[in-house]
Every structure is written in structure tokens, then in C-alpha cells.
Design a protein around this motif. Structure first.
Motif, PDB file in Angstrom:
ATOM      1  N   LYS A   8      21.328  16.000  42.668  1.00 35.88           N
ATOM      2  CA  LYS A   8      21.265  15.086  41.582  1.00 35.88           C
ATOM      3  C   LYS A   8      20.890  13.549  41.876  1.00 35.88           C
ATOM      4  CE  LYS A   8      23.665  17.957  38.250  1.00 35.88           C
ATOM      5  NZ  LYS A   8      22.749  18.481  37.580  1.00 35.88           N
ATOM      6  N   THR A   9      20.320  13.530  43.158  1.00 34.32           N
ATOM      7  CA  THR A   9      19.787  11.955  43.404  1.00 34.32           C
ATOM      8  C   THR A   9      18.504  11.902  43.466  1.00 34.32           C
ATOM      9  OG1 THR A   9      19.874  12.802  45.972  1.00 34.32           O
ATOM     10  CG2 THR A   9      21.957  12.073  45.199  1.00 34.32           C
ATOM     11  N   GLY A  10      17.615  13.125  43.214  1.00 36.55           N
ATOM     12  CA  GLY A  10      16.355  13.111  43.167  1.00 36.55           C
ATOM     13  C   GLY A  10      15.687  13.483  44.667  1.00 36.55           C
ATOM     14  N   ALA A  11      16.545  13.750  45.471  1.00 31.40           N
ATOM     15  CA  ALA A  11      16.090  14.178  46.955  1.00 31.40           C
ATOM     16  C   ALA A  11      15.447  15.393  47.012  1.00 31.40           C
ATOM     17  CB  ALA A  11      17.507  14.201  47.884  1.00 31.40           C
ATOM     18  N   ARG A  14      11.885  14.549  45.981  1.00 27.05           N
ATOM     19  CA  ARG A  14      11.232  13.827  46.893  1.00 27.05           C
ATOM     20  C   ARG A  14      10.704  14.690  48.180  1.00 27.05           C
ATOM     21  NH1 ARG A  14      15.212  10.201  45.461  1.00 27.05           N
ATOM     22  NH2 ARG A  14      16.363  10.369  47.324  1.00 27.05           N
ATOM     23  N   ILE A  15      11.818  15.543  48.685  1.00 24.12           N
ATOM     24  CA  ILE A  15      11.232  16.617  49.538  1.00 24.12           C
ATOM     25  C   ILE A  15      10.088  17.229  49.145  1.00 24.12           C
ATOM     26  CG2 ILE A  15      12.016  18.441  51.048  1.00 24.12           C
ATOM     27  CD1 ILE A  15      14.827  16.990  51.047  1.00 24.12           C
ATOM     28  N   HIS A  16      10.112  17.966  47.982  1.00 26.20           N
ATOM     29  CA  HIS A  16       9.099  18.835  47.515  1.00 26.20           C
ATOM     30  C   HIS A  16       7.680  18.121  47.510  1.00 26.20           C
ATOM     31  CE1 HIS A  16       6.652  20.007  44.003  1.00 26.20           C
ATOM     32  NE2 HIS A  16       7.128  21.394  44.456  1.00 26.20           N
ATOM     33  N   ASP A  17       7.821  16.731  46.797  1.00 32.72           N
ATOM     34  CA  ASP A  17       6.475  16.130  46.809  1.00 32.72           C
ATOM     35  C   ASP A  17       5.903  15.687  48.161  1.00 32.72           C
ATOM     36  OD1 ASP A  17       6.770  16.370  44.126  1.00 32.72           O
ATOM     37  OD2 ASP A  17       7.367  14.272  43.711  1.00 32.72           O
ATOM     38  N   ASP A  18       6.923  15.387  49.165  1.00 30.43           N
ATOM     39  CA  ASP A  18       6.516  14.999  50.543  1.00 30.43           C
ATOM     40  C   ASP A  18       5.860  16.268  51.082  1.00 30.43           C
ATOM     41  OD1 ASP A  18       7.024  12.321  50.054  1.00 30.43           O
ATOM     42  OD2 ASP A  18       9.019  12.701  51.601  1.00 30.43           O
ATOM     43  N   GLU A  46      10.640  24.259  36.232  1.00 28.62           N
ATOM     44  CA  GLU A  46      10.000  24.146  35.010  1.00 28.62           C
ATOM     45  C   GLU A  46       9.905  22.623  34.866  1.00 28.62           C
ATOM     46  OE1 GLU A  46      10.534  28.150  32.342  1.00 28.62           O
ATOM     47  OE2 GLU A  46      12.454  26.886  32.661  1.00 28.62           O
ATOM     48  N   THR A  47      10.992  21.948  34.849  1.00 26.74           N
ATOM     49  CA  THR A  47      10.703  20.555  34.673  1.00 26.74           C
ATOM     50  C   THR A  47       9.689  19.778  35.581  1.00 26.74           C
ATOM     51  OG1 THR A  47      12.695  19.690  36.101  1.00 26.74           O
ATOM     52  CG2 THR A  47      13.086  20.513  33.908  1.00 26.74           C
ATOM     53  N   TRP A  48       9.536  20.400  36.706  1.00 27.35           N
ATOM     54  CA  TRP A  48       8.295  19.977  37.834  1.00 27.35           C
ATOM     55  C   TRP A  48       7.125  20.396  37.355  1.00 27.35           C
ATOM     56  CZ3 TRP A  48      11.362  20.582  43.144  1.00 27.35           C
ATOM     57  CH2 TRP A  48      12.536  19.911  43.096  1.00 27.35           C
ATOM     58  N   GLY A  49       6.808  21.090  36.113  1.00 26.86           N
ATOM     59  CA  GLY A  49       5.459  21.653  35.987  1.00 26.86           C
ATOM     60  C   GLY A  49       5.174  22.758  36.202  1.00 26.86           C
ATOM     61  N   TYR A  50       6.137  23.669  36.902  1.00 27.50           N
ATOM     62  CA  TYR A  50       5.833  25.085  37.263  1.00 27.50           C
ATOM     63  C   TYR A  50       5.993  25.861  35.949  1.00 27.50           C
ATOM     64  CZ  TYR A  50       5.941  23.944  42.199  1.00 27.50           C
ATOM     65  OH  TYR A  50       5.635  23.443  43.453  1.00 27.50           O
ATOM     66  N   THR A  51       5.016  27.151  35.835  1.00 26.70           N
ATOM     67  CA  THR A  51       5.123  27.836  34.826  1.00 26.70           C
ATOM     68  C   THR A  51       5.306  29.233  35.395  1.00 26.70           C
ATOM     69  OG1 THR A  51       2.741  28.242  34.753  1.00 26.70           O
ATOM     70  CG2 THR A  51       4.124  26.717  33.323  1.00 26.70           C
ATOM     71  N   ASP A  52       5.974  30.171  34.806  1.00 27.80           N
ATOM     72  CA  ASP A  52       6.017  31.683  35.372  1.00 27.80           C
ATOM     73  C   ASP A  52       4.792  32.492  35.272  1.00 27.80           C
ATOM     74  OD1 ASP A  52       9.007  31.351  35.411  1.00 27.80           O
ATOM     75  OD2 ASP A  52       9.182  32.326  33.735  1.00 27.80           O
TER      76      ASP A  52
END
Length: 74
Positions: A8-11, A14-18, A46-52
Motif C-alpha cells: 500500500k505504498t506504491g512499491a 513502481r517495481i512492475h513499471d521499472d 485489473e486496476t493497472w489495466g490488465y484484462t482477463d
């Protein structure tokens, strides 16, 4: 997986995006256990834009996982 103190810190985002920052493929795919965290992990992606796309069972010993995709550039 992110340690409890960093959740819940956004870490994780950030790791995913990096990890994806230098990739050139047009799409990103992942497999997630839809039961993980009582569905919270799947909902997060899903909130990051992924779809099933659909379910997959990589091996007989594996749980049924959900294949998810999204466009890389977001």
C-alpha cells in the motif's frame, strides 16, 4: 510479492513499471492465481489495466491461473 511493510505504498507498481520500462513488446501478459489474497491480487492487476484472457493450468500440480494482458505503453 512485496513485503508486508511495503504494501500500500506504491512499491509494487513502481517495481512492475521499472521491470517493463525497457521492454519493447506491444503487450504484457502475466498469470495470476485469482484466489490469491482473496482475489485482491487479481483486482489489483485489473486496476493497472490488465484484462482477463482466460484460465490456464500450466501443470497438473498447478492451480488454475488466469492469463491477463494489457498494452505495454500506458
Amino acid at each position: 510479492m512485496v513485503r508486508v511493510g511495503w504494501r500500500k505504498t506504491g512499491a509494487s507498481r513502481r517495481i512492475h513499471d521499472d521491470l517493463l520500462a525497457q521492454r519493447t513488446e506491444p503487450q504484457v501478459s502475466l498469470m495470476v492465481n485469482p484466489q490469491a489474497g482473496d482475489g485482491k491480487v487479481h483486482a489489483l492487476y485489473e486496476t493497472w489495466g490488465y484484462t482477463d484472457v482466460g484460465p490456464s493450468r500450466p501443470s497438473l500440480d498447478s492451480p488454475v491461473l488466469m492469463v491477463m494482458v494489457r498494452e505495454r505503453a500506458m
